[in-house]
Design a protein around this motif. Sequence first.
Motif, PDB file in Angstrom:
ATOM      1  N   GLN A   4      -0.287  40.626  97.303  1.00 31.21           N
ATOM      2  CA  GLN A   4      -0.132  39.295  96.712  1.00 31.21           C
ATOM      3  C   GLN A   4       1.323  39.040  96.308  1.00 31.21           C
ATOM      4  OE1 GLN A   4      -2.447  37.046  96.716  1.00 31.21           O
ATOM      5  NE2 GLN A   4      -1.272  35.471  95.636  1.00 31.21           N
ATOM      6  N   ILE A   5       1.973  40.047  95.784  1.00 31.93           N
ATOM      7  CA  ILE A   5       3.383  39.902  95.402  1.00 31.93           C
ATOM      8  C   ILE A   5       4.239  39.630  96.637  1.00 31.93           C
ATOM      9  CG2 ILE A   5       5.400  41.125  94.500  1.00 31.93           C
ATOM     10  CD1 ILE A   5       3.471  42.591  92.587  1.00 31.93           C
ATOM     11  N   ASP A   6       4.009  40.401  97.692  1.00 25.04           N
ATOM     12  CA  ASP A   6       4.769  40.210  98.933  1.00 25.04           C
ATOM     13  C   ASP A   6       4.505  38.828  99.534  1.00 25.04           C
ATOM     14  OD1 ASP A   6       5.786  42.740  98.681  1.00 25.04           O
ATOM     15  OD2 ASP A   6       4.389  43.662 100.102  1.00 25.04           O
ATOM     16  N   LEU A   7       3.250  38.395  99.469  1.00 23.36           N
ATOM     17  CA  LEU A   7       2.882  37.092 100.014  1.00 23.36           C
ATOM     18  C   LEU A   7       3.605  35.968  99.279  1.00 23.36           C
ATOM     19  CD1 LEU A   7       0.949  35.744 102.091  1.00 23.36           C
ATOM     20  CD2 LEU A   7      -0.728  35.565 100.244  1.00 23.36           C
ATOM     21  N   LYS A  14     -12.266  38.842  85.856  1.00 28.12           N
ATOM     22  CA  LYS A  14     -11.011  39.307  86.454  1.00 28.12           C
ATOM     23  C   LYS A  14      -9.917  38.250  86.307  1.00 28.12           C
ATOM     24  CE  LYS A  14      -9.210  40.884  90.961  1.00 28.12           C
ATOM     25  NZ  LYS A  14      -9.548  41.069  92.394  1.00 28.12           N
ATOM     26  N   THR A  15      -8.711  38.697  86.045  1.00 30.25           N
ATOM     27  CA  THR A  15      -7.578  37.794  85.888  1.00 30.25           C
ATOM     28  C   THR A  15      -7.018  37.390  87.247  1.00 30.25           C
ATOM     29  OG1 THR A  15      -6.991  38.862  83.799  1.00 30.25           O
ATOM     30  CG2 THR A  15      -5.299  37.498  84.831  1.00 30.25           C
ATOM     31  N   ARG A  16      -6.744  36.107  87.412  1.00 32.60           N
ATOM     32  CA  ARG A  16      -6.165  35.595  88.645  1.00 32.60           C
ATOM     33  C   ARG A  16      -4.689  36.006  88.747  1.00 32.60           C
ATOM     34  NH1 ARG A  16      -9.160  30.802  90.574  1.00 32.60           N
ATOM     35  NH2 ARG A  16     -10.885  30.385  89.124  1.00 32.60           N
ATOM     36  N   PRO A  17      -4.123  35.903  89.951  1.00 37.28           N
ATOM     37  CA  PRO A  17      -2.696  36.207  90.104  1.00 37.28           C
ATOM     38  C   PRO A  17      -1.795  35.336  89.226  1.00 37.28           C
ATOM     39  CG  PRO A  17      -3.750  36.061  92.247  1.00 37.28           C
ATOM     40  CD  PRO A  17      -4.761  35.609  91.247  1.00 37.28           C
ATOM     41  N   ASN A  18      -2.246  34.093  88.930  1.00 41.87           N
ATOM     42  CA  ASN A  18      -1.440  33.200  88.104  1.00 41.87           C
ATOM     43  C   ASN A  18      -1.684  33.375  86.611  1.00 41.87           C
ATOM     44  OD1 ASN A  18      -3.924  32.006  87.695  1.00 41.87           O
ATOM     45  ND2 ASN A  18      -3.451  30.102  88.760  1.00 41.87           N
ATOM     46  N   SER A  67      -4.679  33.123  84.887  1.00 45.21           N
ATOM     47  CA  SER A  67      -5.912  32.564  84.343  1.00 45.21           C
ATOM     48  C   SER A  67      -7.094  33.481  84.653  1.00 45.21           C
ATOM     49  CB  SER A  67      -6.149  31.152  84.902  1.00 45.21           C
ATOM     50  OG  SER A  67      -6.214  31.178  86.314  1.00 45.21           O
ATOM     51  N   LEU A  68      -8.251  33.139  84.097  1.00 42.71           N
ATOM     52  CA  LEU A  68      -9.413  34.031  84.208  1.00 42.71           C
ATOM     53  C   LEU A  68     -10.366  33.606  85.333  1.00 42.71           C
ATOM     54  CD1 LEU A  68     -10.222  34.535  80.413  1.00 42.71           C
ATOM     55  CD2 LEU A  68      -9.011  36.098  81.941  1.00 42.71           C
ATOM     56  N   HIS A  69     -11.417  34.425  85.477  1.00 44.93           N
ATOM     57  CA  HIS A  69     -12.533  34.163  86.396  1.00 44.93           C
ATOM     58  C   HIS A  69     -12.073  34.083  87.848  1.00 44.93           C
ATOM     59  CE1 HIS A  69     -14.634  33.636  82.708  1.00 44.93           C
ATOM     60  NE2 HIS A  69     -14.131  32.440  82.449  1.00 44.93           N
ATOM     61  N   SER A  70     -11.459  35.160  88.305  1.00 42.84           N
ATOM     62  CA  SER A  70     -10.894  35.186  89.657  1.00 42.84           C
ATOM     63  C   SER A  70     -11.881  35.664  90.713  1.00 42.84           C
ATOM     64  CB  SER A  70      -9.665  36.109  89.676  1.00 42.84           C
ATOM     65  OG  SER A  70      -9.060  36.133  90.936  1.00 42.84           O
ATOM     66  N   PHE A  71     -12.748  36.605  90.366  1.00 44.18           N
ATOM     67  CA  PHE A  71     -13.563  37.318  91.360  1.00 44.18           C
ATOM     68  C   PHE A  71     -15.026  36.917  91.277  1.00 44.18           C
ATOM     69  CE2 PHE A  71     -16.151  40.945  92.653  1.00 44.18           C
ATOM     70  CZ  PHE A  71     -15.557  41.346  93.835  1.00 44.18           C
ATOM     71  N   PRO A  72     -15.591  36.408  92.408  1.00 47.19           N
ATOM     72  CA  PRO A  72     -15.015  36.060  93.710  1.00 47.19           C
ATOM     73  C   PRO A  72     -14.435  34.641  93.685  1.00 47.19           C
ATOM     74  CG  PRO A  72     -17.344  36.702  93.871  1.00 47.19           C
ATOM     75  CD  PRO A  72     -17.056  36.357  92.447  1.00 47.19           C
ATOM     76  N   SER A  73     -13.905  34.202  94.821  1.00 46.63           N
ATOM     77  CA  SER A  73     -13.339  32.869  94.941  1.00 46.63           C
ATOM     78  C   SER A  73     -14.433  31.831  95.174  1.00 46.63           C
ATOM     79  CB  SER A  73     -12.344  32.822  96.103  1.00 46.63           C
ATOM     80  OG  SER A  73     -12.019  31.494  96.441  1.00 46.63           O
ATOM     81  N   ARG A  81      -5.906  29.727  99.049  1.00 46.95           N
ATOM     82  CA  ARG A  81      -6.232  30.197  97.699  1.00 46.95           C
ATOM     83  C   ARG A  81      -5.285  31.330  97.317  1.00 46.95           C
ATOM     84  NH1 ARG A  81      -7.796  26.713  94.776  1.00 46.95           N
ATOM     85  NH2 ARG A  81      -8.878  28.046  93.286  1.00 46.95           N
ATOM     86  N   MET A  82      -4.910  32.155  98.299  1.00 47.87           N
ATOM     87  CA  MET A  82      -3.956  33.230  98.040  1.00 47.87           C
ATOM     88  C   MET A  82      -2.518  32.717  98.021  1.00 47.87           C
ATOM     89  SD  MET A  82      -5.534  36.520 100.050  1.00 47.87           S
ATOM     90  CE  MET A  82      -5.928  35.656 101.563  1.00 47.87           C
TER      91      MET A  82
END
Length: 252
Positions: free
Chosen positions: A71-74, A139-143, A145-151, A190-191
């Motif tokens: 995700q960081i590389d993306l 789960k914490t989202r990359p940004n 915020s919460l409720h990441s898993f699943p999309s 989304r990613m």
Amino acid sequence: MLKQFYLLLILLLLSLSAIYGQISNGKTLDSIKRSKHSSNKFFTIKKTILPVTLIGIGVLINNTHFEKKFQIDLRNKVGNTYEFKIDNYVQFMPIAEMYVADAFKIKAKNHWFDQTKYLFISNFISASITHSLKRITNKTRPNGSLHSFPSGHTTFAFTNATVLYNEFKDTSPFLAYSGYAFAATTATFRMLNNKHWMSDVLVGAGIGIVVTQLVYYFKPLKNFNPFKKTKGVAIAPFIDNKHFGVFTQITF
């Protein structure tokens, strides 16, 4: 890294086409008489192998160093301020395709009411599973915020795409498979928009596909269709960022 990511998505779509192509080969299926047990076994193996694989891979890479580095590389490739909200819209495209195809009288597997019925049931079940998992995993989202898993977006998009696939795979293969292109686009952005990790979209896709395939296998409320004998029905979808639905006009 970005090129490798798109290559991965292309390979995923090709695998999807290959597996589902075997399922939809009507001549092969019609030429072999199977018992109820073997038919159930065939369904379990063929129609669940892809979504179960997606869910399995998503669970395995969930919260791993690989997922975080990816995700960081993306984001580094597209820029840390990048945002293109196309994912809020393309998730609805398989629904629009289905009703437009109905309006142009492209032959489908089911009556438009049954299509809507299975679309609603599939989305209700898949959304319930996805949002329950969101609350459980927290789960914490990359940004941040919460409720990441699943999309949720990805689950919705692949649910819709699988409904479209089931309705038109025997009569219009290009139309049937096109929904998965929009669903994959939803997952990708989304990613890219830093809303989800890779595991989130893989599990969301798997849930959407497997739930819809099960709905089409068991056909809940199979005989419920008050519009089966009604003529003069016109339908048209409407879509915006927060709502979707269908305008219906019936002439008695």
